[in-house]
Design a protein around this motif. Structure first.
Motif, PDB file in Angstrom:
ATOM      1  N   UNK A   1       5.149  23.280 -42.244  1.00  0.00           N
ATOM      2  CA  UNK A   1       3.385  22.934 -42.724  1.00  0.00           C
ATOM      3  C   UNK A   1       3.249  21.804 -41.440  1.00  0.00           C
ATOM      4  N   UNK A   2       3.957  21.128 -40.581  1.00  0.00           N
ATOM      5  CA  UNK A   2       3.623  20.129 -39.932  1.00  0.00           C
ATOM      6  C   UNK A   2       3.086  20.820 -38.410  1.00  0.00           C
ATOM      7  N   UNK A   3       2.019  20.432 -37.718  1.00  0.00           N
ATOM      8  CA  UNK A   3       1.923  21.431 -36.387  1.00  0.00           C
ATOM      9  C   UNK A   3       1.412  19.996 -35.720  1.00  0.00           C
ATOM     10  N   UNK A   4       1.142  20.358 -34.360  1.00  0.00           N
ATOM     11  CA  UNK A   4       0.256  19.465 -33.684  1.00  0.00           C
ATOM     12  C   UNK A   4      -1.186  19.831 -32.892  1.00  0.00           C
ATOM     13  N   UNK A   5      -1.874  18.788 -32.864  1.00  0.00           N
ATOM     14  CA  UNK A   5      -3.103  18.782 -32.300  1.00  0.00           C
ATOM     15  C   UNK A   5      -3.219  18.181 -31.278  1.00  0.00           C
ATOM     16  N   UNK A   6      -3.442  18.837 -30.092  1.00  0.00           N
ATOM     17  CA  UNK A   6      -4.094  19.014 -28.544  1.00  0.00           C
ATOM     18  C   UNK A   6      -5.198  17.845 -28.712  1.00  0.00           C
ATOM     19  N   UNK A   7      -4.600  16.716 -27.942  1.00  0.00           N
ATOM     20  CA  UNK A   7      -6.019  15.436 -28.090  1.00  0.00           C
ATOM     21  C   UNK A   7      -6.145  16.254 -26.337  1.00  0.00           C
ATOM     22  N   UNK A   8      -4.957  16.483 -25.146  1.00  0.00           N
ATOM     23  CA  UNK A   8      -6.092  16.349 -23.846  1.00  0.00           C
ATOM     24  C   UNK A   8      -5.005  17.662 -23.223  1.00  0.00           C
ATOM     25  N   UNK A   9      -4.721  18.492 -21.899  1.00  0.00           N
ATOM     26  CA  UNK A   9      -4.230  19.544 -22.112  1.00  0.00           C
ATOM     27  C   UNK A   9      -4.842  19.674 -20.782  1.00  0.00           C
ATOM     28  N   UNK A  10      -4.818  19.188 -19.300  1.00  0.00           N
ATOM     29  CA  UNK A  10      -4.787  19.360 -17.995  1.00  0.00           C
ATOM     30  C   UNK A  10      -4.010  19.936 -17.718  1.00  0.00           C
ATOM     31  N   UNK A  11      -4.307  20.671 -17.061  1.00  0.00           N
ATOM     32  CA  UNK A  11      -3.249  22.097 -16.147  1.00  0.00           C
ATOM     33  C   UNK A  11      -4.352  21.967 -14.291  1.00  0.00           C
ATOM     34  N   UNK A  12      -3.208  22.972 -14.178  1.00  0.00           N
ATOM     35  CA  UNK A  12      -3.979  23.474 -12.187  1.00  0.00           C
ATOM     36  C   UNK A  12      -4.279  23.869 -11.740  1.00  0.00           C
TER      37      UNK A  12
ATOM     38  N   UNK B   1      10.081  15.582 -41.086  1.00  0.00           N
ATOM     39  CA  UNK B   1      10.308  15.828 -40.002  1.00  0.00           C
ATOM     40  C   UNK B   1      11.281  16.103 -40.396  1.00  0.00           C
ATOM     41  N   UNK B   2      11.539  16.801 -41.461  1.00  0.00           N
ATOM     42  CA  UNK B   2      12.557  18.137 -41.692  1.00  0.00           C
ATOM     43  C   UNK B   2      11.510  19.633 -41.741  1.00  0.00           C
ATOM     44  N   UNK B   3      10.459  19.222 -41.382  1.00  0.00           N
ATOM     45  CA  UNK B   3       9.367  21.061 -41.347  1.00  0.00           C
ATOM     46  C   UNK B   3       9.599  21.122 -39.410  1.00  0.00           C
ATOM     47  N   UNK B   4       9.730  20.340 -38.974  1.00  0.00           N
ATOM     48  CA  UNK B   4      10.134  20.573 -37.171  1.00  0.00           C
ATOM     49  C   UNK B   4      11.641  21.368 -37.491  1.00  0.00           C
ATOM     50  N   UNK B   5      12.040  21.525 -38.344  1.00  0.00           N
ATOM     51  CA  UNK B   5      12.785  22.866 -38.661  1.00  0.00           C
ATOM     52  C   UNK B   5      13.261  23.531 -39.552  1.00  0.00           C
ATOM     53  N   UNK B   6      12.189  23.910 -39.631  1.00  0.00           N
ATOM     54  CA  UNK B   6      12.008  25.226 -40.825  1.00  0.00           C
ATOM     55  C   UNK B   6      11.278  25.658 -40.003  1.00  0.00           C
TER      56      UNK B   6
ATOM     57  N   UNK C   1       0.208  16.315 -36.958  1.00  0.00           N
ATOM     58  CA  UNK C   1      -0.208  16.372 -37.701  1.00  0.00           C
ATOM     59  C   UNK C   1      -0.222  17.490 -39.670  1.00  0.00           C
ATOM     60  N   UNK C   2      -1.437  16.886 -40.241  1.00  0.00           N
ATOM     61  CA  UNK C   2      -1.262  18.167 -41.298  1.00  0.00           C
ATOM     62  C   UNK C   2      -2.054  18.166 -41.950  1.00  0.00           C
ATOM     63  N   UNK C   3      -2.974  19.191 -42.273  1.00  0.00           N
ATOM     64  CA  UNK C   3      -3.877  19.805 -42.509  1.00  0.00           C
ATOM     65  C   UNK C   3      -4.577  18.806 -43.876  1.00  0.00           C
ATOM     66  N   UNK C   4      -5.519  18.656 -43.952  1.00  0.00           N
ATOM     67  CA  UNK C   4      -6.256  17.455 -45.027  1.00  0.00           C
ATOM     68  C   UNK C   4      -6.709  17.747 -45.799  1.00  0.00           C
ATOM     69  N   UNK C   5      -6.901  19.167 -46.306  1.00  0.00           N
ATOM     70  CA  UNK C   5      -6.468  20.258 -47.769  1.00  0.00           C
ATOM     71  C   UNK C   5      -5.567  20.376 -48.146  1.00  0.00           C
ATOM     72  N   UNK C   6      -3.651  19.982 -47.016  1.00  0.00           N
ATOM     73  CA  UNK C   6      -2.907  21.031 -47.748  1.00  0.00           C
ATOM     74  C   UNK C   6      -2.069  20.009 -48.380  1.00  0.00           C
ATOM     75  N   UNK C   7      -1.243  19.593 -48.350  1.00  0.00           N
ATOM     76  CA  UNK C   7      -0.408  19.234 -49.438  1.00  0.00           C
ATOM     77  C   UNK C   7       0.699  18.627 -48.134  1.00  0.00           C
ATOM     78  N   UNK C   8       1.336  17.860 -48.657  1.00  0.00           N
ATOM     79  CA  UNK C   8       1.446  16.376 -47.920  1.00  0.00           C
ATOM     80  C   UNK C   8       4.247  16.776 -48.686  1.00  0.00           C
ATOM     81  N   UNK C   9       4.668  17.590 -47.569  1.00  0.00           N
ATOM     82  CA  UNK C   9       5.509  17.542 -47.649  1.00  0.00           C
ATOM     83  C   UNK C   9       6.403  16.475 -47.767  1.00  0.00           C
ATOM     84  N   UNK C  10       7.376  16.301 -48.710  1.00  0.00           N
ATOM     85  CA  UNK C  10       8.157  15.260 -48.770  1.00  0.00           C
ATOM     86  C   UNK C  10       9.570  14.895 -47.955  1.00  0.00           C
ATOM     87  N   UNK C  11       9.941  15.551 -46.915  1.00  0.00           N
ATOM     88  CA  UNK C  11      10.134  14.929 -45.891  1.00  0.00           C
ATOM     89  C   UNK C  11       9.551  15.615 -44.070  1.00  0.00           C
TER      90      UNK C  11
END
Length: 267
Positions: A114-125, A103-108, A91-101
């Motif tokens: 700017x790219x991050x992960x929003x967790x939807x479900x997270x079961x643990x034991x 996928x390349x953000x994951x290697x910055x 995901x990207x923050x809605x009010x933030x800029x959109x990077x041109x590439x």
């Protein structure tokens, strides 16, 4: 721990209270197996699982989007031994800029990414991991049984419904060929109460980036929200696009940093 033995884990730490006792942050993960499986799904279905007031999906191509399923067997950590499975959407923050590439953000660097992960479900034991995740980061955790086994190339992971004997999901099969690949640091976008958080997870431990795998995700008969989310994404019997796996994964889960959407993306 002696810092000369392993400087990766010799970092300043602070104590935080939870309903299950004190937790020192960052949480340290000394010995783990990690399997990160990435699937293609409908872009609108992925967007529907993101809070629309805060996020927009990224890593999208036309009508398709990437979603991730992260499986962990934590054999030794500073909060005990436990298993965990996370369903997450890039995901990207809605009010933030959109990077041109995107996928390349994951290697910055995680400090400018700017790219991050929003967790939807997270079961643990375990209850301790559950309390820490919910109370310190606002993670959507729940406690349940999780079977996990990775033997050579064969993977079996099953998340059980916490309320009955039904299955939420299984990911089973054989990992295909791959190439050596380092672990990448992770950025999560979280929310604790009314505060947006940006959480950095430093990682290390070489793994394999694998494709042409023979893994299948199957959704069980459970009516748990996690099972419903997987159904909404259309992932029943889906095969991962790519998988990263490591049996020597290590990480540091840092305290989340408050962020203001009005100032996001200045870097």
């Amino acid at each position: 721990m002696n810092c000369y033995q392993d400087p990766f884990f010799c970092v300043p730490r602070s104590t935080h209270a939870t309903s299950q006792g004190n937790v020192d942050l960052p949480i340290l993960y000394f010995d783990s197996t990690a399997v990160l499986a990435f699937f293609l799904c409908d872009r609108q279905k992925a967007a529907a699982l993101l809070p629309a007031d805060r996020f927009r999906p990224t890593l999208t191509w036309g009508k398709r989007a990437i979603v991730g399923l992260a499986l962990f067997e934590y054999r030794s950590t500073s909060v005990g031994t436990y298993n965990e499975v996370g369903l997450a959407i890039p995901a990207l923050w809605k009010k933030g800029p959109v990077p041109r590439y995107p996928l390349a953000e994951l290697f910055r660097s995680v400090y400018t990414r700017r790219v991050g992960f929003h967790i939807v479900d997270l079961p643990v034991t375990t209850e301790q991991a559950h309390a820490a995740g919910r109370e310190l980061w606002g993670y959507p955790k729940f406690v349940t049984a999780i079977d996990f086994a990775l033997q050579k190339k064969h993977l079996h992971c099953c998340v059980h419904d916490p309320l009955n004997s039904e299955t939420i999901m299984t990911l089973t099969g054989t990992l295909g060929g791959g190439i050596p690949s380092p672990a990448l640091d992770i950025v999560n976008f979280d929310r604790l109460g009314d505060q947006n958080l940006r959480t950095i997870i430093q990682t290390r431990g070489g793994g394999q980036l694998r494709w042409r795998n023979h893994l299948r995700l199957r959704i069980g008969a459970s009516r748990h929200p996690m099972a419903d989310h997987l159904r909404q994404l259309g992932l029943d019997h889906a095969q991962p696009l790519v998988v990263w796996a490591s049996t020597r994964f290590q990480s540091r889960l840092n305290q989340g940093a408050p962020v203001d959407q009005e100032t996001i993306g200045a870097s």
